[in-house]
Design a protein around this motif. Structure first.
Motif, PDB file in Angstrom:
ATOM      1  N   GLU A  63       0.822  -1.215   0.000  1.00 24.56           N
ATOM      2  CA  GLU A  63       0.000   0.000   0.000  1.00 24.56           C
ATOM      3  C   GLU A  63       0.861   1.273   0.000  1.00 24.56           C
ATOM      4  OE1 GLU A  63      -2.937  -0.228   3.123  1.00 24.56           O
ATOM      5  OE2 GLU A  63      -4.301  -1.279   1.785  1.00 24.56           O
ATOM      6  N   VAL A  64       1.694   1.383  -1.005  1.00 26.06           N
ATOM      7  CA  VAL A  64       2.610   2.518  -1.108  1.00 26.06           C
ATOM      8  C   VAL A  64       1.958   3.626  -1.940  1.00 26.06           C
ATOM      9  CG1 VAL A  64       4.892   3.272  -1.838  1.00 26.06           C
ATOM     10  CG2 VAL A  64       4.560   0.932  -0.996  1.00 26.06           C
ATOM     11  N   PRO A  65       1.752   4.822  -1.391  1.00 26.16           N
ATOM     12  CA  PRO A  65       1.172   5.923  -2.175  1.00 26.16           C
ATOM     13  C   PRO A  65       2.092   6.315  -3.331  1.00 26.16           C
ATOM     14  CG  PRO A  65       1.057   6.403   0.186  1.00 26.16           C
ATOM     15  CD  PRO A  65       1.961   5.207   0.015  1.00 26.16           C
ATOM     16  N   ILE A  84       0.048   1.641  -4.612  1.00 22.83           N
ATOM     17  CA  ILE A  84       0.631   0.423  -5.175  1.00 22.83           C
ATOM     18  C   ILE A  84       0.406  -0.704  -4.169  1.00 22.83           C
ATOM     19  CG2 ILE A  84       2.786  -0.667  -5.896  1.00 22.83           C
ATOM     20  CD1 ILE A  84       3.720   2.232  -6.594  1.00 22.83           C
ATOM     21  N   ASP A  85      -0.243  -1.775  -4.612  1.00 21.42           N
ATOM     22  CA  ASP A  85      -0.553  -2.887  -3.706  1.00 21.42           C
ATOM     23  C   ASP A  85       0.719  -3.477  -3.098  1.00 21.42           C
ATOM     24  OD1 ASP A  85      -3.327  -2.845  -3.858  1.00 21.42           O
ATOM     25  OD2 ASP A  85      -3.357  -4.041  -5.685  1.00 21.42           O
ATOM     26  N   LEU A 143       9.960  -3.913  -8.724  1.00 27.75           N
ATOM     27  CA  LEU A 143       8.769  -4.622  -9.192  1.00 27.75           C
ATOM     28  C   LEU A 143       7.521  -4.032  -8.548  1.00 27.75           C
ATOM     29  CD1 LEU A 143       7.131  -7.053 -10.376  1.00 27.75           C
ATOM     30  CD2 LEU A 143       7.888  -8.368  -8.376  1.00 27.75           C
ATOM     31  N   VAL A 144       6.517  -3.727  -9.381  1.00 32.87           N
ATOM     32  CA  VAL A 144       5.213  -3.261  -8.916  1.00 32.87           C
ATOM     33  C   VAL A 144       4.204  -4.371  -9.169  1.00 32.87           C
ATOM     34  CG1 VAL A 144       3.336  -1.624  -9.341  1.00 32.87           C
ATOM     35  CG2 VAL A 144       5.707  -0.822  -9.307  1.00 32.87           C
ATOM     36  N   VAL A 145       3.403  -4.718  -8.127  1.00 29.51           N
ATOM     37  CA  VAL A 145       2.405  -5.784  -8.251  1.00 29.51           C
ATOM     38  C   VAL A 145       1.021  -5.221  -7.948  1.00 29.51           C
ATOM     39  CG1 VAL A 145       1.679  -8.078  -7.519  1.00 29.51           C
ATOM     40  CG2 VAL A 145       4.116  -7.487  -7.495  1.00 29.51           C
ATOM     41  N   GLU A 146       0.082  -5.458  -8.841  1.00 23.58           N
ATOM     42  CA  GLU A 146      -1.314  -5.062  -8.650  1.00 23.58           C
ATOM     43  C   GLU A 146      -2.141  -6.314  -8.346  1.00 23.58           C
ATOM     44  OE1 GLU A 146      -4.667  -2.479  -8.563  1.00 23.58           O
ATOM     45  OE2 GLU A 146      -2.517  -2.024  -8.631  1.00 23.58           O
TER      46      GLU A 146
END
Length: 408
Positions: free
Chosen positions: A62-64, A76-77, A89-92
């Motif tokens: 939960e990064v704004p 960001i989840d 890496l960004v994960v949704e």
């Protein structure tokens, strides 16, 4: 595209809080309400750490987006960092019943591009697609094989962060009285106030570093009506007080069971900034405060701020910690101290000291404290009991206030 059958993955353990099932998030070290989407996220966190060998310390949740691009909205989840905390890496995460569409891919790729993360992934628990940024095509392309954390990093020429356990460096006991220890605690560690009596400083350093030292764990509480589930170590978070102040930093976090309800209790020591004729704070001393926080589901608050300059009474190498019952309720104001004491002693008679005040424990400052010390565990247990009872009384006073408003 990777097909993940999460049905064969063991469901994360749930904990009850006021009848609401919650997960304990091992990354943020918070209780999170069980929802279909949260179930996917917790399972994916296990997948990332176990199958892709990503260190837990490299993951944030939960990064704004505004932390990276001011003014941009969105959260960001899951965010995985590489070497030197560079976004990797960004994960949704979507709920299992949500179909993964082209719009979903575009959303996660957009977030990844904003952060400069070379990899992006989307999942609903059944489908897991991992993309990487292709410089030649100037777009994200699908990865054909599941990589490890090390492979993710080296593929783009980054070092993988080892995240090896770092031994917490404590002040040796024979140096607690030194000028260097005092200066470090006052200026670098921020847990000793400018006006805190110098004679009390060795004790405060000892206690603060005990709470921050992960090498020993709390194992239980003598005389308590609640049960320790686990010592969860250090969590970095922030809590506000009734006066508008914020205590931000590391908290020792204990998970406890209180009559079937799971709560997270945090402990830390902070210094207050000394001020003179400040528009908000007025004139106040730079004291040292022991803060006790409580988490309920996704809400968290500070239940007790105990000024050690006042409530830590030192006699030779013994320090007795107590409290007089001072308490405020938001939007209502202060509660009579005797009313607080009467409520506490009715429900926890063992907290009543010979002087009629709240007895929170006595510590002998003749050795380095550890979380496994029986007197430290007695202190923590008493602080938790006192904090829980204060919260109960706050709730009662708020209910009474609301009923009175309705009558009026």
């Amino acid at each position: 595209m990777f097909q993940i059958n999460l049905n064969v993955t063991k469901d994360p353990k749930t904990w009850s809080n006021d009848g609401v099932l919650c997960y304990f998030d091992p990354v943020s070290k918070r209780l999170r309400k069980k929802t279909p989407e949260e179930t996917v996220r917790q399972k994916i966190l296990s997948f990332l750490t176990q199958k892709m060998e990503i260190p837990t310390d490299a993951i944030s949740v939960e990064v704004p987006v505004c932390h990276f691009v001011p003014g941009k909205r969105g959260r960001i989840d899951i965010l995985v960092n590489g070497y030197d905390n560079l976004p990797l890496l960004v994960v949704e995460c979507k709920a299992p019943q949500i179909h993964i569409t082209i719009e979903t891919y575009e959303q996660v790729d957009y977030y990844a591009e904003l952060l400069g993360a070379p990899f992006a992934a989307v999942t609903n628990g059944h489908v897991f697609q991992l993309d990487y940024w292709d410089d030649s095509l100037q777009r994200y392309q699908e990865v054909s094989q599941l990589p490890s954390y090390h492979t993710l990093c080296t593929k783009i020429g980054l070092k993988s962060e080892d995240y090896l356990p770092v031994k917490y460096q404590r002040t040796p006991f024979d140096q607690l009285c030194s000028d260097q220890a005092y200066n470090n605690a006052q200026k670098n560690q921020y847990y000793v106030g400018q006006d805190t009596p110098r004679s009390l400083v060795p004790f405060i350093i000892n206690l603060a570093e005990c709470l921050l030292d992960p090498s020993t764990r709390c194992t239980g509480f003598p005389n308590a009506d609640f049960r320790l589930i686990a010592d969860q170590g250090i969590r970095y978070t922030a809590f506000g007080d009734a006066g508008g102040g914020t205590f931000s930093g590391p908290y020792r976090t204990l998970m406890v069971d209180v009559n079937g309800n799971t709560k997270l209790i945090g402990f830390s020591i902070f210094s207050l900034i000394k001020s003179t004729n400040d528009p908000h704070w007025g004139t106040r001393k730079g004291a040292s405060s022991l803060v006790v926080s409580i988490d309920d589901k996704e809400k968290h608050h500070m239940s007790l701020e105990l000024t050690l300059d006042t409530y830590a009474l030192q006699q030779r190498n013994e320090v007795r910690i107590w409290h007089g019952g001072r308490m405020a309720v938001s939007n209502i104001g202060s509660v009579k101290q005797q009313e607080v004491l009467d409520y506490v002693f009715t429900h926890a008679p063992y907290l009543k000291g010979a002087d009629g005040k709240v007895a929170l424990g006595t510590l002998k400052n003749d050795h380095l404290f550890t979380m496994s010390d029986s007197d430290i565990q007695d202190l923590l247990g008493r602080l938790i009991q006192y904090a829980l009872l204060r919260d109960e009384l706050r709730y009662i006073k708020k209910q009474q206030y609301m009923m009175q408003k309705i009558k009026d």
